[in-house]
Design an enzyme around this catalytic site. Sequence first.
Site, PDB file in Angstrom:
ATOM      1  N   TYR A 156       0.835  -1.199   0.000  1.00 57.07           N
ATOM      2  CA  TYR A 156       0.000   0.000   0.000  1.00 57.07           C
ATOM      3  C   TYR A 156       0.871   1.251   0.000  1.00 57.07           C
ATOM      4  O   TYR A 156       2.065   1.199   0.261  1.00 57.07           O
ATOM      5  CB  TYR A 156      -0.963   0.005   1.193  1.00 57.07           C
ATOM      6  CG  TYR A 156      -0.347   0.317   2.543  1.00 57.07           C
ATOM      7  CD1 TYR A 156      -0.328   1.620   3.037  1.00 57.07           C
ATOM      8  CD2 TYR A 156       0.200  -0.688   3.339  1.00 57.07           C
ATOM      9  CE1 TYR A 156       0.221   1.908   4.287  1.00 57.07           C
ATOM     10  CE2 TYR A 156       0.743  -0.410   4.580  1.00 57.07           C
ATOM     11  CZ  TYR A 156       0.754   0.892   5.045  1.00 57.07           C
ATOM     12  OH  TYR A 156       1.303   1.179   6.284  1.00 57.07           O
ATOM     13  N   CYS A 157       0.218   2.381  -0.297  1.00 59.21           N
ATOM     14  CA  CYS A 157       0.894   3.678  -0.280  1.00 59.21           C
ATOM     15  C   CYS A 157      -0.110   4.719   0.225  1.00 59.21           C
ATOM     16  O   CYS A 157      -0.925   4.403   1.089  1.00 59.21           O
ATOM     17  CB  CYS A 157       1.425   4.035  -1.675  1.00 59.21           C
ATOM     18  SG  CYS A 157       0.151   4.212  -2.940  1.00 59.21           S
ATOM     19  N   HIS A 158      -0.074   5.912  -0.312  1.00 57.25           N
ATOM     20  CA  HIS A 158      -0.994   6.964   0.129  1.00 57.25           C
ATOM     21  C   HIS A 158      -2.359   6.835  -0.552  1.00 57.25           C
ATOM     22  O   HIS A 158      -3.389   6.808   0.112  1.00 57.25           O
ATOM     23  CB  HIS A 158      -0.393   8.350  -0.135  1.00 57.25           C
ATOM     24  CG  HIS A 158      -1.265   9.477   0.294  1.00 57.25           C
ATOM     25  ND1 HIS A 158      -1.462   9.792   1.617  1.00 57.25           N
ATOM     26  CD2 HIS A 158      -2.024  10.344  -0.417  1.00 57.25           C
ATOM     27  CE1 HIS A 158      -2.297  10.814   1.695  1.00 57.25           C
ATOM     28  NE2 HIS A 158      -2.653  11.167   0.471  1.00 57.25           N
TER      29      HIS A 158
END
Length: 107
Positions: free
Chosen positions: A69-71
């Site tokens: 995941y990221c932002h």
Amino acid sequence: MNLFQLFHRTDINEGVAECRETEHAVLLDVRTREEYREGHIPGSVNIPLDALDDAEKNISDKETPIFVYCHSGGRSAHAKHYLNQMGYHAVTNIGGIMSYRGQVERG
């Protein structure tokens, strides 16, 4: 990429739950170290997107299930593609922490 994949929205909350139910899985945060310190999902490992070449130092088994995941989901999509090119076979992009409804850790 088929038409379904183009419009399919990933639910990070479902992805985190699946990760926690998957034996030996790694929850991978590919945001910057600063973003990670500001708040991350408990139990996640931080390897920024621009440092993914170092992934093998933390995840040596290429069969390890990785939930990335990221932002907002963009960097994690790139990370999934790159990790696949590196030989990791079980990589899932679960999207962005912006949609995460659970608690986060700071520091």
